[in-house]
Scaffold this motif. Structure first.
Motif, PDB file in Angstrom:
ATOM      1  N   PHE A 362      19.901  16.972  -8.465  1.00 57.13           N
ATOM      2  CA  PHE A 362      20.502  15.997  -9.369  1.00 57.13           C
ATOM      3  C   PHE A 362      19.513  15.066 -10.065  1.00 57.13           C
ATOM      4  O   PHE A 362      19.783  14.576 -11.137  1.00 57.13           O
ATOM      5  CB  PHE A 362      21.523  15.142  -8.607  1.00 57.13           C
ATOM      6  N   LEU A 363      18.415  14.782  -9.424  1.00 49.72           N
ATOM      7  CA  LEU A 363      17.474  13.812  -9.988  1.00 49.72           C
ATOM      8  C   LEU A 363      16.221  14.498 -10.497  1.00 49.72           C
ATOM      9  O   LEU A 363      15.857  15.585 -10.038  1.00 49.72           O
ATOM     10  CB  LEU A 363      17.106  12.768  -8.917  1.00 49.72           C
ATOM     11  N   LYS A 364      15.560  13.847 -11.442  1.00 51.30           N
ATOM     12  CA  LYS A 364      14.315  14.382 -12.004  1.00 51.30           C
ATOM     13  C   LYS A 364      13.141  13.545 -11.496  1.00 51.30           C
ATOM     14  O   LYS A 364      13.228  12.317 -11.454  1.00 51.30           O
ATOM     15  CB  LYS A 364      14.343  14.307 -13.546  1.00 51.30           C
ATOM     16  N   PRO A 365      12.035  14.217 -11.130  1.00 47.25           N
ATOM     17  CA  PRO A 365      10.882  13.438 -10.655  1.00 47.25           C
ATOM     18  C   PRO A 365      10.197  12.689 -11.806  1.00 47.25           C
ATOM     19  O   PRO A 365      10.249  13.127 -12.955  1.00 47.25           O
ATOM     20  CB  PRO A 365       9.954  14.508 -10.075  1.00 47.25           C
ATOM     21  N   TYR A 366       9.609  11.552 -11.499  1.00 47.32           N
ATOM     22  CA  TYR A 366       8.806  10.830 -12.493  1.00 47.32           C
ATOM     23  C   TYR A 366       7.537  10.310 -11.825  1.00 47.32           C
ATOM     24  O   TYR A 366       7.476  10.151 -10.600  1.00 47.32           O
ATOM     25  CB  TYR A 366       9.602   9.676 -13.135  1.00 47.32           C
ATOM     26  N   HIS A 367       6.518  10.081 -12.644  1.00 46.01           N
ATOM     27  CA  HIS A 367       5.251   9.517 -12.150  1.00 46.01           C
ATOM     28  C   HIS A 367       4.776   8.524 -13.210  1.00 46.01           C
ATOM     29  O   HIS A 367       4.571   8.885 -14.360  1.00 46.01           O
ATOM     30  CB  HIS A 367       4.226  10.640 -11.939  1.00 46.01           C
ATOM     31  N   VAL A 368       4.659   7.259 -12.821  1.00 47.32           N
ATOM     32  CA  VAL A 368       4.250   6.231 -13.795  1.00 47.32           C
ATOM     33  C   VAL A 368       3.128   5.352 -13.228  1.00 47.32           C
ATOM     34  O   VAL A 368       2.949   5.251 -12.016  1.00 47.32           O
ATOM     35  CB  VAL A 368       5.446   5.303 -14.169  1.00 47.32           C
ATOM     36  N   LEU A 386      15.015   6.310  -7.035  1.00 45.77           N
ATOM     37  CA  LEU A 386      14.597   6.655  -5.682  1.00 45.77           C
ATOM     38  C   LEU A 386      13.060   6.682  -5.655  1.00 45.77           C
ATOM     39  O   LEU A 386      12.440   7.648  -6.106  1.00 45.77           O
ATOM     40  CB  LEU A 386      15.174   8.032  -5.345  1.00 45.77           C
ATOM     41  N   VAL A 387      12.458   5.610  -5.183  1.00 44.09           N
ATOM     42  CA  VAL A 387      10.987   5.509  -5.173  1.00 44.09           C
ATOM     43  C   VAL A 387      10.435   6.239  -3.943  1.00 44.09           C
ATOM     44  O   VAL A 387      10.827   5.970  -2.817  1.00 44.09           O
ATOM     45  CB  VAL A 387      10.531   4.026  -5.169  1.00 44.09           C
ATOM     46  N   GLU A 388       9.527   7.181  -4.197  1.00 36.91           N
ATOM     47  CA  GLU A 388       8.912   7.962  -3.114  1.00 36.91           C
ATOM     48  C   GLU A 388       7.627   7.305  -2.609  1.00 36.91           C
ATOM     49  O   GLU A 388       7.399   7.194  -1.421  1.00 36.91           O
ATOM     50  CB  GLU A 388       8.568   9.375  -3.631  1.00 36.91           C
ATOM     51  N   SER A 389       6.790   6.913  -3.570  1.00 34.49           N
ATOM     52  CA  SER A 389       5.535   6.264  -3.175  1.00 34.49           C
ATOM     53  C   SER A 389       5.179   5.175  -4.193  1.00 34.49           C
ATOM     54  O   SER A 389       5.476   5.300  -5.381  1.00 34.49           O
ATOM     55  CB  SER A 389       4.401   7.300  -3.108  1.00 34.49           C
ATOM     56  N   LEU A 390       4.566   4.106  -3.677  1.00 35.32           N
ATOM     57  CA  LEU A 390       4.186   2.991  -4.533  1.00 35.32           C
ATOM     58  C   LEU A 390       2.829   2.490  -4.034  1.00 35.32           C
ATOM     59  O   LEU A 390       2.703   2.071  -2.889  1.00 35.32           O
ATOM     60  CB  LEU A 390       5.260   1.898  -4.440  1.00 35.32           C
ATOM     61  N   GLU A 397      -5.520  -2.929 -11.719  1.00 33.37           N
ATOM     62  CA  GLU A 397      -4.341  -3.801 -11.629  1.00 33.37           C
ATOM     63  C   GLU A 397      -3.067  -3.079 -12.105  1.00 33.37           C
ATOM     64  O   GLU A 397      -2.317  -3.555 -12.946  1.00 33.37           O
ATOM     65  CB  GLU A 397      -4.552  -5.107 -12.414  1.00 33.37           C
ATOM     66  N   LEU A 398      -2.889  -1.906 -11.514  1.00 35.82           N
ATOM     67  CA  LEU A 398      -1.737  -1.061 -11.851  1.00 35.82           C
ATOM     68  C   LEU A 398      -1.003  -0.645 -10.576  1.00 35.82           C
ATOM     69  O   LEU A 398      -1.617  -0.524  -9.512  1.00 35.82           O
ATOM     70  CB  LEU A 398      -2.196   0.230 -12.544  1.00 35.82           C
ATOM     71  N   TYR A 399       0.280  -0.405 -10.745  1.00 38.85           N
ATOM     72  CA  TYR A 399       1.042   0.198  -9.647  1.00 38.85           C
ATOM     73  C   TYR A 399       1.252   1.670  -9.983  1.00 38.85           C
ATOM     74  O   TYR A 399       1.799   2.006 -11.038  1.00 38.85           O
ATOM     75  CB  TYR A 399       2.405  -0.487  -9.484  1.00 38.85           C
ATOM     76  N   ASP A 400       0.808   2.536  -9.076  1.00 39.03           N
ATOM     77  CA  ASP A 400       0.998   3.983  -9.238  1.00 39.03           C
ATOM     78  C   ASP A 400       2.289   4.335  -8.481  1.00 39.03           C
ATOM     79  O   ASP A 400       2.351   4.227  -7.253  1.00 39.03           O
ATOM     80  CB  ASP A 400      -0.204   4.722  -8.637  1.00 39.03           C
ATOM     81  N   ILE A 401       3.330   4.726  -9.224  1.00 32.86           N
ATOM     82  CA  ILE A 401       4.652   4.955  -8.586  1.00 32.86           C
ATOM     83  C   ILE A 401       5.158   6.365  -8.883  1.00 32.86           C
ATOM     84  O   ILE A 401       5.130   6.825 -10.027  1.00 32.86           O
ATOM     85  CB  ILE A 401       5.696   3.930  -9.113  1.00 32.86           C
ATOM     86  N   THR A 402       5.617   7.036  -7.835  1.00 32.55           N
ATOM     87  CA  THR A 402       6.310   8.330  -8.034  1.00 32.55           C
ATOM     88  C   THR A 402       7.719   8.196  -7.453  1.00 32.55           C
ATOM     89  O   THR A 402       7.938   7.445  -6.503  1.00 32.55           O
ATOM     90  CB  THR A 402       5.594   9.507  -7.320  1.00 32.55           C
TER      91      THR A 402
END
Length: 420
Positions: A362-368, A386-390, A397-402
């Motif tokens: 149902f959901l699509k993965p994202y990486h930002v 649904l945050v997997e990793s942060l 000075e960035l947040y790497d979020i998947t």
């Protein structure tokens, strides 16, 4: 049941036609006894007859009607309950032949619904169904439709003498339909808003008394009404369910399905069951300790088909594993889990399964990579997706979020420029 209410003594009557197997007929009569108990009655005797077709005048044969008269005197019964919907003429003939209150399966179910409706909408739906049922049956019913007598089959539209004024009933039906369409518009707007926000929706469906409300309460920490009676839940309830990582979905508890659900009820409860049609995912709860679990499963699938909700992805949840029958074999064509809704570890396992299903289908993965000053956006990602990793990258000075999100969520537009 109120302590001042007396338990009514009921005689149950069933007619087995050639297309109904002995086993199915037996379950149906047992279910009628359960429905009677739920309505506040007690089955003191059961009469059945095998026939090629129902008697058009009296449902059962004339000889059986005479036997029934004797049984009534012997048990001093208050009500006779028939296992099928009686036609207006059958009802009239039986009322003439037997000097006792007569109701059919449809009236009995409507009565239970009237007893259990809590919300304004639920009460309106019931009144509508009862009036539609009563309209063609006004002549020959006497006191039992006047709502002046108490007990089973006499709850509902108050003290109105229904049999005296067909026009009054038609006007009231028109009035209720108008009120219900207003309620339906509100519900539709609310659902559209939820869809727009991209909230994932789950509906719990299943045969009555399968343990849906128990499971709903365990999944959401709500207090939906739980009782070992048929139709313990009537009004739909929607709550937030939090999965691991803090991701929230909405989950609805729905009215229990039942075989031979009166057509007036399916029509009247269509809007209540719209929650099912609008769901992204269904949890079909089945009581694995019930002898007729396969029949229950079949009934639910047939009703879902009728509601045009049979194409919604589904997980079958066989409940009451702690009371499972030795001959139980899962019969579902869908993915299934075997649990006990009262065991915490089983509820966690079910939540994990829902989470895995969400990610896979149902959901699509994202990486930002989002700048640290975008605190509000990062917070929204945590609650709406649904945050997997942060991970915070100090130098940049960035947040790497998947994570995973719904395809139509508005937040996707906001994070587009930060996507990798």
């Amino acid at each position: 049941m109120n302590e001042h209410e007396m338990t009514e003594k009921a005689i149950l009557v069933g007619c087995q036609l050639p297309h109904v197997t002995d086993e199915r007929f037996q379950y149906s009569m047992e279910e009628l006894a359960s429905l009677t108990k739920t309505a506040g009655g007690e089955a003191v005797s059961v009469m059945t007859q095998k026939r090629n077709r129902q008697d058009s005048a009296t449902y059962i044969g004339k000889g059986k009607v005479e036997e029934l008269e004797v049984l009534c005197e012997e048990f001093e019964c208050d009500v006779i309950i028939f296992n099928d919907e009686l036609s207006p003429s059958q009802l009239k003939s039986l009322a003439t032949a037997l000097d006792v209150k007569i109701i059919d399966r449809t009236q009995l179910i409507l009565d239970i619904f009237a007893k259990r409706a809590r919300t304004r909408e639920g009460k309106l739906q019931i009144e509508l169904a009862q009036l539609q049922y009563a309209l063609p049956r006004l002549s020959g019913q006497g006191i039992s439709l006047s709502r002046q007598g108490g007990g089973i089959g006499a709850r509902g539209p108050g003290e109105t003498k229904l049999e005296t004024d067909r026009r009054h009933i038609r006007n009231r039906i028109h009035e209720i339909n108008g009120q219900l369409s207003t309620v339906k518009e509100h519900r539709t707007r609310y659902r559209e808003r939820r869809k727009k926000n991209g909230v994932f929706q789950i509906a719990i469906v299943g045969y009555t008394n399968a343990g849906k409300s128990t499971l709903f309460n365990q999944l959401t920490d709500a207090d939906s009404h739980e009782e070992d009676l048929l139709f313990a839940t009537l009004d739909p309830m929607t709550r937030k369910m939090t999965l691991a990582s803090g991701y929230s979905v909405l989950i609805s508890d729905t009215v229990g399905f039942i075989q031979d659900l009166p057509t007036t009820l399916i029509a009247a409860f269509r809007s209540t069951l719209e929650e099912v049609k609008e769901a992204d995912y269904l949890l079909h709860v089945i009581d694995s300790s019930n002898e007729d679990y396969e029949g229950h499963e079949r009934t639910v699938h047939e009703l879902l088909e009728e509601l045009e909700a049979d194409r919604i992805p589904m997980l079958t949840v066989y409940n009451k594993e702690d009371q499972i029958r030795p001959d139980f074999i899962p019969s579902s064509k869908h993915r299934h889990l075997l649990i006990s809704a009262r065991r915490e570890e089983d509820v966690k396992r079910l939540k994990a399964d829902i989470m895995a299903e969400l990610k896979q289908n149902f959901l699509k993965p994202y990486h930002v990579k989002i700048p640290a000053y975008e605190g509000k956006l990062i917070s929204a990602l945590k609650s709406e997706t649904l945050v997997e990793s942060l991970e915070f990258q100090k130098e940049a000075e960035l947040y790497d979020i998947t994570g995973f999100s719904g395809e139509e969520q508005t937040i996707l537009g906001q994070i587009k420029k930060y996507m990798l």
